[in-house]
Motif scaffolding. Sequence first.
Motif, PDB file in Angstrom:
ATOM      1  N   VAL A  62      35.880  77.303  23.009  1.00 38.85           N
ATOM      2  CA  VAL A  62      35.375  77.423  21.887  1.00 38.85           C
ATOM      3  C   VAL A  62      34.684  75.953  21.387  1.00 38.85           C
ATOM      4  O   VAL A  62      35.408  75.008  22.212  1.00 38.85           O
ATOM      5  N   CYS A  63      33.980  75.304  21.649  1.00 37.82           N
ATOM      6  CA  CYS A  63      32.844  74.405  21.585  1.00 37.82           C
ATOM      7  C   CYS A  63      33.198  74.002  20.482  1.00 37.82           C
ATOM      8  O   CYS A  63      31.656  73.960  19.258  1.00 37.82           O
ATOM      9  N   PRO A  64      33.517  72.999  19.172  1.00 37.29           N
ATOM     10  CA  PRO A  64      33.681  72.806  18.125  1.00 37.29           C
ATOM     11  C   PRO A  64      33.256  70.712  18.006  1.00 37.29           C
ATOM     12  O   PRO A  64      32.793  69.820  19.255  1.00 37.29           O
ATOM     13  N   GLY A  65      32.819  71.054  16.830  1.00 38.16           N
ATOM     14  CA  GLY A  65      31.698  69.469  16.679  1.00 38.16           C
ATOM     15  C   GLY A  65      31.160  69.281  15.342  1.00 38.16           C
ATOM     16  O   GLY A  65      30.592  70.540  15.027  1.00 38.16           O
ATOM     17  N   SER A  66      31.069  68.944  14.850  1.00 46.84           N
ATOM     18  CA  SER A  66      29.797  68.729  13.375  1.00 46.84           C
ATOM     19  C   SER A  66      28.548  68.550  13.775  1.00 46.84           C
ATOM     20  O   SER A  66      27.366  69.306  13.030  1.00 46.84           O
ATOM     21  N   PHE A  67      28.198  68.477  15.472  1.00 45.46           N
ATOM     22  CA  PHE A  67      26.571  68.838  15.007  1.00 45.46           C
ATOM     23  C   PHE A  67      25.502  68.933  14.521  1.00 45.46           C
ATOM     24  O   PHE A  67      24.899  69.633  13.667  1.00 45.46           O
ATOM     25  N   ASP A  68      25.397  67.176  13.788  1.00 46.30           N
ATOM     26  CA  ASP A  68      24.621  67.331  12.665  1.00 46.30           C
ATOM     27  C   ASP A  68      23.847  65.424  13.340  1.00 46.30           C
ATOM     28  O   ASP A  68      24.282  64.486  12.266  1.00 46.30           O
ATOM     29  N   PRO A  69      22.719  66.193  13.637  1.00 41.46           N
ATOM     30  CA  PRO A  69      22.284  67.650  14.380  1.00 41.46           C
ATOM     31  C   PRO A  69      22.246  67.494  15.792  1.00 41.46           C
ATOM     32  O   PRO A  69      22.848  66.259  16.289  1.00 41.46           O
ATOM     33  N   VAL A  70      22.204  68.608  16.298  1.00 38.40           N
ATOM     34  CA  VAL A  70      22.511  69.797  17.265  1.00 38.40           C
ATOM     35  C   VAL A  70      21.444  68.748  18.293  1.00 38.40           C
ATOM     36  O   VAL A  70      20.385  68.474  18.287  1.00 38.40           O
ATOM     37  N   THR A  71      21.957  68.353  19.927  1.00 34.97           N
ATOM     38  CA  THR A  71      20.941  67.349  20.198  1.00 34.97           C
ATOM     39  C   THR A  71      20.720  68.762  21.719  1.00 34.97           C
ATOM     40  O   THR A  71      21.936  69.369  22.287  1.00 34.97           O
ATOM     41  N   ASN A  72      19.993  67.926  22.244  1.00 33.41           N
ATOM     42  CA  ASN A  72      19.787  69.106  24.428  1.00 33.41           C
ATOM     43  C   ASN A  72      21.107  68.421  24.858  1.00 33.41           C
ATOM     44  O   ASN A  72      21.537  69.568  25.632  1.00 33.41           O
ATOM     45  N   GLY A  73      21.724  67.402  24.223  1.00 32.35           N
ATOM     46  CA  GLY A  73      22.866  66.922  25.222  1.00 32.35           C
ATOM     47  C   GLY A  73      23.917  67.612  24.887  1.00 32.35           C
ATOM     48  O   GLY A  73      24.597  68.557  25.624  1.00 32.35           O
ATOM     49  N   HIS A  74      23.630  68.580  23.569  1.00 33.37           N
ATOM     50  CA  HIS A  74      25.040  69.708  23.041  1.00 33.37           C
ATOM     51  C   HIS A  74      24.142  70.546  23.344  1.00 33.37           C
ATOM     52  O   HIS A  74      25.128  71.705  24.782  1.00 33.37           O
ATOM     53  N   ILE A  75      23.504  70.871  23.881  1.00 33.27           N
ATOM     54  CA  ILE A  75      22.481  72.810  24.241  1.00 33.27           C
ATOM     55  C   ILE A  75      23.141  72.463  25.759  1.00 33.27           C
ATOM     56  O   ILE A  75      23.118  73.755  26.566  1.00 33.27           O
ATOM     57  N   ASP A  76      22.556  71.369  26.423  1.00 30.45           N
ATOM     58  CA  ASP A  76      23.321  71.082  27.756  1.00 30.45           C
ATOM     59  C   ASP A  76      25.162  71.697  28.004  1.00 30.45           C
ATOM     60  O   ASP A  76      25.072  72.669  29.386  1.00 30.45           O
ATOM     61  N   ILE A  77      25.466  70.904  27.293  1.00 26.22           N
ATOM     62  CA  ILE A  77      26.695  71.644  27.578  1.00 26.22           C
ATOM     63  C   ILE A  77      27.129  73.016  27.627  1.00 26.22           C
ATOM     64  O   ILE A  77      28.216  74.248  28.226  1.00 26.22           O
ATOM     65  N   PHE A  78      25.981  73.515  26.080  1.00 22.36           N
ATOM     66  CA  PHE A  78      26.861  75.182  25.486  1.00 22.36           C
ATOM     67  C   PHE A  78      26.307  75.759  27.098  1.00 22.36           C
ATOM     68  O   PHE A  78      26.704  76.954  27.154  1.00 22.36           O
TER      69      PHE A  78
END
Length: 161
Positions: A5-21
Amino acid sequence: MRIGVCPGSFDPVTNGHIDIFSRASNMFDLVIVAVFHNPNKKPLFTMQERVEMLNMAVKDIPNIKVDSFSGLLNDYVRRQNSNFIIRGLRALSDFEYEFQRALLIKKIDPQMETIFMMTSSEYSFISSSGIKELAKFGGPISEFVPECLQDKIIKRIREKS
């Protein structure tokens, strides 16, 4: 089945988030990207909008599910039949904060494991708040957020300004 489970507020989602996912999706059978309600933040996008945006951004990663929740993270993770929390780290300051949170969760739920993933160096300076500030002043965000979300982010920033 191994579920992370990868929790966060993602406001907004970034390419850094996508990299981790994306990288986490190689470690788990299923990665649940969980948007949580943080009462300490005033989000630019509603929770439903963030879920929709995440679904658009991860549509090409087959073993990712997007969800939302409020309440205690460890309770949510347990409801998902998991005991793995995935947290992305950009800098030492992220680690200090996340380490304290991980220890607290471990104290109240000893079976819970937090996995820290360092972001790729090309994304280490990207944050959602930085993206919002850059967009607010008309700066380019195309390198930092998924292409499918750029117009939506810019439009919302302009509406709020």
